[in-house]
Design a protein around this motif. Structure first.
Motif, PDB file in Angstrom:
ATOM      1  N   HIS A  44       0.832  -1.203   0.000  1.00  0.00           N
ATOM      2  CA  HIS A  44       0.000   0.000   0.000  1.00  0.00           C
ATOM      3  C   HIS A  44       0.872   1.261   0.000  1.00  0.00           C
ATOM      4  N   LEU A  45       1.879   1.280   0.847  1.00  0.00           N
ATOM      5  CA  LEU A  45       2.766   2.444   0.932  1.00  0.00           C
ATOM      6  C   LEU A  45       3.527   2.660  -0.370  1.00  0.00           C
ATOM      7  N   MET A  46       4.005   1.596  -0.960  1.00  0.00           N
ATOM      8  CA  MET A  46       4.809   1.726  -2.177  1.00  0.00           C
ATOM      9  C   MET A  46       3.989   2.250  -3.353  1.00  0.00           C
ATOM     10  N   HIS A  47       2.728   1.894  -3.395  1.00  0.00           N
ATOM     11  CA  HIS A  47       1.891   2.312  -4.521  1.00  0.00           C
ATOM     12  C   HIS A  47       1.277   3.686  -4.358  1.00  0.00           C
ATOM     13  N   PHE A  48       1.014   4.085  -3.131  1.00  0.00           N
ATOM     14  CA  PHE A  48       0.184   5.264  -2.949  1.00  0.00           C
ATOM     15  C   PHE A  48       0.747   6.365  -2.073  1.00  0.00           C
ATOM     16  N   VAL A  81      -2.818  -1.957  14.155  1.00  0.00           N
ATOM     17  CA  VAL A  81      -3.426  -1.220  13.040  1.00  0.00           C
ATOM     18  C   VAL A  81      -4.837  -0.741  13.317  1.00  0.00           C
ATOM     19  N   GLY A  82      -5.463  -1.221  14.386  1.00  0.00           N
ATOM     20  CA  GLY A  82      -6.832  -0.823  14.679  1.00  0.00           C
ATOM     21  C   GLY A  82      -7.837  -1.507  13.764  1.00  0.00           C
ATOM     22  N   GLU A  83      -9.058  -1.057  13.825  1.00  0.00           N
ATOM     23  CA  GLU A  83     -10.123  -1.652  13.011  1.00  0.00           C
ATOM     24  C   GLU A  83     -10.093  -1.169  11.561  1.00  0.00           C
ATOM     25  N   ASP A  84      -9.455  -0.046  11.302  1.00  0.00           N
ATOM     26  CA  ASP A  84      -9.383   0.498   9.945  1.00  0.00           C
ATOM     27  C   ASP A  84      -7.919   0.601   9.526  1.00  0.00           C
ATOM     28  N   PRO A  85      -7.384  -0.431   8.844  1.00  0.00           N
ATOM     29  CA  PRO A  85      -5.976  -0.407   8.463  1.00  0.00           C
ATOM     30  C   PRO A  85      -5.614   0.733   7.518  1.00  0.00           C
ATOM     31  N   VAL A  86      -6.563   1.175   6.715  1.00  0.00           N
ATOM     32  CA  VAL A  86      -6.288   2.291   5.807  1.00  0.00           C
ATOM     33  C   VAL A  86      -6.029   3.558   6.612  1.00  0.00           C
ATOM     34  N   GLU A  87      -6.834   3.772   7.631  1.00  0.00           N
ATOM     35  CA  GLU A  87      -6.639   4.936   8.501  1.00  0.00           C
ATOM     36  C   GLU A  87      -5.265   4.857   9.175  1.00  0.00           C
ATOM     37  N   PHE A  88      -4.906   3.662   9.640  1.00  0.00           N
ATOM     38  CA  PHE A  88      -3.595   3.474  10.268  1.00  0.00           C
ATOM     39  C   PHE A  88      -2.467   3.823   9.291  1.00  0.00           C
ATOM     40  N   VAL A  89      -2.533   3.273   8.080  1.00  0.00           N
ATOM     41  CA  VAL A  89      -1.467   3.505   7.096  1.00  0.00           C
ATOM     42  C   VAL A  89      -1.421   4.974   6.692  1.00  0.00           C
ATOM     43  N   ASP A  90      -2.571   5.591   6.517  1.00  0.00           N
ATOM     44  CA  ASP A  90      -2.592   7.011   6.172  1.00  0.00           C
ATOM     45  C   ASP A  90      -1.921   7.849   7.267  1.00  0.00           C
ATOM     46  N   ALA A  91      -2.246   7.553   8.511  1.00  0.00           N
ATOM     47  CA  ALA A  91      -1.647   8.289   9.636  1.00  0.00           C
ATOM     48  C   ALA A  91      -0.148   8.001   9.726  1.00  0.00           C
ATOM     49  N   PHE A  92       0.239   6.745   9.544  1.00  0.00           N
ATOM     50  CA  PHE A  92       1.649   6.356   9.582  1.00  0.00           C
ATOM     51  C   PHE A  92       2.422   7.088   8.484  1.00  0.00           C
ATOM     52  N   GLN A  94       1.757   9.864   6.947  1.00  0.00           N
ATOM     53  CA  GLN A  94       1.810  11.324   7.079  1.00  0.00           C
ATOM     54  C   GLN A  94       3.100  11.784   7.732  1.00  0.00           C
ATOM     55  N   ASN A  95       3.745  10.906   8.468  1.00  0.00           N
ATOM     56  CA  ASN A  95       5.024  11.245   9.087  1.00  0.00           C
ATOM     57  C   ASN A  95       6.166  11.312   8.072  1.00  0.00           C
ATOM     58  N   TYR A  96       5.927  10.814   6.861  1.00  0.00           N
ATOM     59  CA  TYR A  96       7.006  10.682   5.883  1.00  0.00           C
ATOM     60  C   TYR A  96       6.750  11.371   4.550  1.00  0.00           C
ATOM     61  N   SER A  97       5.543  11.864   4.330  1.00  0.00           N
ATOM     62  CA  SER A  97       5.258  12.494   3.035  1.00  0.00           C
ATOM     63  C   SER A  97       4.101  13.472   3.159  1.00  0.00           C
ATOM     64  N   GLU A  98       3.841  14.094   2.055  1.00  0.00           N
ATOM     65  CA  GLU A  98       2.702  15.000   1.957  1.00  0.00           C
ATOM     66  C   GLU A  98       1.410  14.237   1.717  1.00  0.00           C
ATOM     67  N   GLY A  99       1.512  12.912   1.536  1.00  0.00           N
ATOM     68  CA  GLY A  99       0.328  12.089   1.285  1.00  0.00           C
ATOM     69  C   GLY A  99       0.084  11.925  -0.198  1.00  0.00           C
ATOM     70  N   GLY A 100      -0.931  11.170  -0.533  1.00  0.00           N
ATOM     71  CA  GLY A 100      -1.236  10.909  -1.932  1.00  0.00           C
ATOM     72  C   GLY A 100      -2.653  10.408  -2.067  1.00  0.00           C
ATOM     73  N   TYR A 101      -3.077  10.269  -3.286  1.00  0.00           N
ATOM     74  CA  TYR A 101      -4.407   9.779  -3.588  1.00  0.00           C
ATOM     75  C   TYR A 101      -4.405   8.262  -3.475  1.00  0.00           C
ATOM     76  N   VAL A 102      -5.351   7.707  -2.743  1.00  0.00           N
ATOM     77  CA  VAL A 102      -5.450   6.263  -2.597  1.00  0.00           C
ATOM     78  C   VAL A 102      -6.825   5.824  -3.083  1.00  0.00           C
ATOM     79  N   PRO A 103      -6.866   5.084  -4.203  1.00  0.00           N
ATOM     80  CA  PRO A 103      -8.154   4.623  -4.733  1.00  0.00           C
ATOM     81  C   PRO A 103      -8.866   3.665  -3.775  1.00  0.00           C
ATOM     82  N   ALA A 104     -10.188   3.625  -3.877  1.00  0.00           N
ATOM     83  CA  ALA A 104     -11.004   2.776  -3.015  1.00  0.00           C
ATOM     84  C   ALA A 104     -10.589   1.311  -3.126  1.00  0.00           C
ATOM     85  N   ARG A 105     -10.251   0.864  -4.324  1.00  0.00           N
ATOM     86  CA  ARG A 105      -9.843  -0.526  -4.529  1.00  0.00           C
ATOM     87  C   ARG A 105      -8.599  -0.858  -3.701  1.00  0.00           C
ATOM     88  N   ALA A 106      -7.648   0.052  -3.662  1.00  0.00           N
ATOM     89  CA  ALA A 106      -6.424  -0.172  -2.885  1.00  0.00           C
ATOM     90  C   ALA A 106      -6.736  -0.187  -1.394  1.00  0.00           C
TER      91      ALA A 106
END
Length: 129
Positions: A44-48, A81-92, A94-106
């Motif tokens: 997930h991190l490598m792609h998005f 990771v909590g109940e929402d792994p996407v939320e966890f990865v997004d928060a994780f 944010q410490n390393y980038s400005e963020g990016g677009y993550v499609p619903a499928r991903a």
């Protein structure tokens, strides 16, 4: 190009590769369910998540640190990771980038992968989200 410049260029090219191999070696030593979760997060991190080489290396090293400590402590994946792994990865991330677009499928793929990894902790390996 001077010898000093050549040496600096080579170090920039080899350094991240060494760090990546060291990271992959650390992940390989994790218990299978933790390794599966890290693999899902890594994909997930490598792609998005756009980052530069140094941020990438630090991000993945910190991810390995987190899961190594959790495995050593016996912390369940869901507590990491909590109940929402996407939320966890997004928060994780944010410490390393400005963020990016993550499609619903991903996002769904990440959630499903973590669910499979965490399912073995509770005996519900085929539980879907």
């Amino acid at each position: 190009m001077s010898d000093t410049e050549k040496t600096g260029l080579i170090a920039k090219m080899i350094g991240p590769k060494r760090r990546w191999k060291a990271y992959k070696g650390r992940v390989k030593e994790l218990p299978e369910d933790y390794r599966t979760a890290v693999g899902a997060i890594e994909r997930h991190l490598m792609h998005f998540v756009p980052t530069d080489g140094d941020s990438n290396a630090a991000m993945f090293e910190d991810l390995a640190d987190l899961f190594e400590q959790a495995a050593a402590d016996g912390t369940p994946i869901r507590e990491i990771v909590g109940e929402d792994p996407v939320e966890f990865v997004d928060a994780f991330a944010q410490n390393y980038s400005e963020g990016g677009y993550v499609p619903a499928r991903a996002r769904k793929q990440l959630t499903d992968d973590i669910e499979r990894a965490a399912g073995s902790e509770s005996g519900n390996e085929d539980t879907a989200v």
